[in-house]
Design a protein around this motif. Structure first.
Motif, PDB file in Angstrom:
ATOM      1  N   LEU A 118      27.531  48.080  43.551  1.00  0.00           N
ATOM      2  CA  LEU A 118      27.632  49.053  42.467  1.00  0.00           C
ATOM      3  C   LEU A 118      28.696  48.632  41.456  1.00  0.00           C
ATOM      4  N   ALA A 119      29.844  48.198  41.954  1.00  0.00           N
ATOM      5  CA  ALA A 119      30.933  47.812  41.048  1.00  0.00           C
ATOM      6  C   ALA A 119      30.500  46.632  40.178  1.00  0.00           C
ATOM      7  N   TRP A 120      29.888  45.661  40.818  1.00  0.00           N
ATOM      8  CA  TRP A 120      29.480  44.461  40.081  1.00  0.00           C
ATOM      9  C   TRP A 120      28.410  44.784  39.031  1.00  0.00           C
ATOM     10  N   ASN A 121      27.445  45.601  39.439  1.00  0.00           N
ATOM     11  CA  ASN A 121      26.379  45.960  38.494  1.00  0.00           C
ATOM     12  C   ASN A 121      26.929  46.730  37.298  1.00  0.00           C
ATOM     13  N   LEU A 122      27.840  47.632  37.561  1.00  0.00           N
ATOM     14  CA  LEU A 122      28.382  48.414  36.455  1.00  0.00           C
ATOM     15  C   LEU A 122      29.117  47.504  35.462  1.00  0.00           C
ATOM     16  N   ILE A 123      30.041  46.706  35.964  1.00  0.00           N
ATOM     17  CA  ILE A 123      30.854  45.975  34.979  1.00  0.00           C
ATOM     18  C   ILE A 123      30.119  44.802  34.343  1.00  0.00           C
ATOM     19  N   THR A 124      29.279  44.110  35.096  1.00  0.00           N
ATOM     20  CA  THR A 124      28.647  42.934  34.474  1.00  0.00           C
ATOM     21  C   THR A 124      27.283  43.232  33.856  1.00  0.00           C
ATOM     22  N   LYS A 125      26.531  44.187  34.415  1.00  0.00           N
ATOM     23  CA  LYS A 125      25.196  44.447  33.853  1.00  0.00           C
ATOM     24  C   LYS A 125      25.246  45.594  32.866  1.00  0.00           C
ATOM     25  N   GLU A 126      25.637  46.776  33.349  1.00  0.00           N
ATOM     26  CA  GLU A 126      25.692  47.944  32.472  1.00  0.00           C
ATOM     27  C   GLU A 126      26.651  47.712  31.294  1.00  0.00           C
ATOM     28  N   TRP A 127      27.820  47.198  31.591  1.00  0.00           N
ATOM     29  CA  TRP A 127      28.830  47.034  30.539  1.00  0.00           C
ATOM     30  C   TRP A 127      28.880  45.619  29.961  1.00  0.00           C
ATOM     31  N   GLY A 128      28.210  44.689  30.611  1.00  0.00           N
ATOM     32  CA  GLY A 128      28.087  43.352  30.040  1.00  0.00           C
ATOM     33  C   GLY A 128      29.351  42.498  30.016  1.00  0.00           C
ATOM     34  N   ILE A 129      30.286  42.750  30.917  1.00  0.00           N
ATOM     35  CA  ILE A 129      31.475  41.885  30.976  1.00  0.00           C
ATOM     36  C   ILE A 129      31.067  40.540  31.570  1.00  0.00           C
ATOM     37  N   SER A 130      31.529  39.467  30.960  1.00  0.00           N
ATOM     38  CA  SER A 130      31.147  38.144  31.429  1.00  0.00           C
ATOM     39  C   SER A 130      31.762  37.842  32.795  1.00  0.00           C
ATOM     40  N   PRO A 131      30.934  37.437  33.759  1.00  0.00           N
ATOM     41  CA  PRO A 131      31.468  37.106  35.093  1.00  0.00           C
ATOM     42  C   PRO A 131      32.529  36.006  35.041  1.00  0.00           C
ATOM     43  N   ASP A 132      32.455  35.162  34.007  1.00  0.00           N
ATOM     44  CA  ASP A 132      33.447  34.085  33.897  1.00  0.00           C
ATOM     45  C   ASP A 132      34.870  34.601  33.709  1.00  0.00           C
ATOM     46  N   ARG A 133      34.962  35.839  33.255  1.00  0.00           N
ATOM     47  CA  ARG A 133      36.290  36.409  33.006  1.00  0.00           C
ATOM     48  C   ARG A 133      36.853  37.110  34.238  1.00  0.00           C
ATOM     49  N   LEU A 134      36.062  37.158  35.309  1.00  0.00           N
ATOM     50  CA  LEU A 134      36.463  37.983  36.452  1.00  0.00           C
ATOM     51  C   LEU A 134      36.928  37.158  37.643  1.00  0.00           C
ATOM     52  N   ILE A 135      37.954  37.672  38.301  1.00  0.00           N
ATOM     53  CA  ILE A 135      38.468  37.094  39.540  1.00  0.00           C
ATOM     54  C   ILE A 135      38.598  38.257  40.509  1.00  0.00           C
ATOM     55  N   VAL A 136      38.289  38.034  41.764  1.00  0.00           N
ATOM     56  CA  VAL A 136      38.496  39.117  42.719  1.00  0.00           C
ATOM     57  C   VAL A 136      39.418  38.661  43.839  1.00  0.00           C
ATOM     58  N   THR A 137      40.046  39.630  44.490  1.00  0.00           N
ATOM     59  CA  THR A 137      40.853  39.324  45.660  1.00  0.00           C
ATOM     60  C   THR A 137      40.256  40.055  46.855  1.00  0.00           C
ATOM     61  N   VAL A 138      40.500  39.516  48.036  1.00  0.00           N
ATOM     62  CA  VAL A 138      40.145  40.215  49.274  1.00  0.00           C
ATOM     63  C   VAL A 138      41.347  40.100  50.208  1.00  0.00           C
TER      64      VAL A 138
END
Ligand code: ATP
Ligand code: MG
Ligand code: MG
Ligand code: MG
Length: 470
Positions: A110-130
């Protein structure tokens, strides 16, 4: 056209509403279910008892935009305001929640779909931590988002492990960062310069999967849960193509007003003052709307500190008359639609700010002059005697953090131990005077009790216990 902050809030609520989440209005800033907490400081706070199972609700997933204040206790961002691109005292936390319903896979999807698909943020700009041991989350980010290993950073510190306290649900976190670009100083999460503003944490996902007793993990939760929090102002900055939260529509309008009213430049050397005023105006307005009034103790004192600090900055901008209350109509016109309590409280907010500023201005100037004299000739790194800071507090109504803020530009600090000593000495003197006043013995006892119960409510600016862990 630029997406407004109001549109972004709506879009978030609609997205999760469309995915079957119950829309829950923001709870008030004064916690309803947690006496240990000064102000609600995260979206999950109103749901604490649902996560622990003490309370049930007629829904198993929810979405909200929760009003938060982080200006004291464990999460205190007061000193960051005006100086980082991403911190406020008052902000909205957007969140989706699963109470034993979906878990990691759907939360990440859900988080990924919202920010990259619905809102269109480029995945290249994103980093995640675990969390370093959370192989599940690592694998899911790879599978769902297709992120390369190098952009899924394992973090071993407590930053990526959440717990409600020593007892209750806990679990690993995963944080989503946006890279604002090479031209901004700061390193990726986990690097030595991670506190810079280049990589900004936009969203924190918490995977509650264990239960703790006395600080030890004792079992897996039978029904794992999800708690997430995303700063509305931070995501608005990203979606509006700005690096800095204070450049979003909402803040630009407020800052434009202070620039106009004081005929000063909002982007020059006084920019921190403009930011502090806009930020503190929001905190003040929302706190008053939720029933907090300035006073000398507890929540009211936190509010007074916030108000007075902003008022010193208004003074720095050369304002000759009370200024804060004149900004309220603009705040209400921008945020009153989403928060009707703000509109309802508008007259009270204006009156409270005007009265506080009128009063404080009577001593502000004299106090600042005293401070100037006391620091004349002091070089960077010098320390203002605690006695002086106490005199400013006691005689001129300067909260300690205001004095610290005033000294910050010159690289000066305050002897806090000296301040505490002076405060304690004055209290002891007051008590002695009381004892000698011929008052009855029980009244002396009442005095002690009042003081102690005051202390339970508010145990200090930097106390780790003033706000419960969330
Ligand atoms: P940071 O590390 O940047 O201080 P945090 O880890 O303390 O953030 P969380 O407690 O995880 O923040 O809160 C969830 C989200 O709320 C953050 O990812 C961020 O988007 C937002 N947020 C947190 N603190 C603030 C603040 N003071 N002002 C504005 N937004 C905030
Ligand atoms: Mg923080
Ligand atoms: Mg963080
Ligand atoms: Mg976080």
């Amino acid at each position: 056209a630029m997406t407004s902050t109001n549109d972004i809030r709506r879009s978030f609520l609609d997205f999760f509403g469309g995915e079957g989440h119950m829309r829950v209005p923001s709870a008030p800033l004064v916690p309803q279910n947690d006496p240990t907490l000064m102000f609600v400081n995260a979206g999950m706070v109103p749901f604490k008892n649902v996560f622990t199972g003490l309370e049930t609700r007629p829904y198993s997933t929810a979405v909200s935009s929760q009003k938060c204040v982080r200006a004291g206790g464990k999460h205190n961002d007061l000193d960051n305001v005006g100086y980082t691109a991403r911190h406020h005292t008052f902000f909205e936390m957007l969140g989706n929640f699963s109470f034993g319903d979906y878990f990691k896979e759907r939360a990440i999807t859900l988080a990924w779909n919202l920010i990259t698909k619905e809102w269109g943020i480029s995945p290249d700009r994103l980093i995640v931590t675990v969390y370093h041991t959370d192989d599940d989350a690592f694998a899911l980010w790879k599978k769902i988002a297709g992120l390369p290993d190098s952009r899924i950073i394992r973090i071993a510190t407590k930053d990526n492990f959440w717990a409600m306290g020593d007892n209750g649900p806990c679990g690993p976190c995963s944080e989503i960062f946006y890279d604002h670009g090479e031209h901004i100083p700061g390193g990726p999460p986990g690097s030595p310069d991670e506190d810079g503003d280049r990589f900004v944490e936009i969203w924190n996902l918490v995977f509650m999967q264990y239960e703790q007793e006395a600080g030890e993990i004792v079992r897996d939760l039978p029904r794992p849960s999800i708690d997430t929090g995303m700063g509305l102002e931070r995501i608005a900055a990203v979606l509006q193509g700005k690096h800095d939260n204070y450049e979003i529509d909402l803040f630009q309008t407020l800052i434009g007003e202070t620039a106009e009213m004081t005929k000063t430049d909002a982007t020059g050397p006084m920019s921190a003052s403009h930011r502090v005023i806009a930020d503190h105006l929001r905190a003040s307005g929302f706190l008053v709307a939720d029933g907090v009034l300035p006073s000398n103790e507890g929540r009211g004192y936190v509010l007074r500190r916030i108000m007075r600090r902003a008022m010193r900055h208004a003074h720095l901008l050369g304002a000759k008359d009370p200024l804060m209350y004149r900004l309220v109509p603009s705040l209400v016109s921008q945020m009153g639609g989403a928060f009707p309590e703000l509109t309802r409280a508008q007259p009270l907010i204006e009156e409270t700010l005007k009265l506080e500023e009128t009063r404080f201005r009577q001593t502000l100037e004299t106090g600042l002059r005293l401070l100037d004299e006391a620091t004349a000739g002091m070089g960077a790194g010098a320390v203002l005697p605690g006695e002086t800071a106490f005199k400013l507090y006691d005689t001129y109504g300067f909260p300690l953090d205001l004095t610290e803020d005033a000294l910050r530009r010159q690289g000066l600090s305050v002897d806090k131990t000296g301040f505490d000593t002076a405060m304690a000495a004055q209290k002891a003197a007051a008590r002695a005077a009381w004892a000698g006043s011929g008052a009855q013995a029980d009244e002396g006892v009442w005095f002690d009790i009042a003081e102690e119960s005051g202390a339970t409510e508010f145990t200090g600016y930097n106390s780790d216990t003033a706000q419960g862990e969330v």
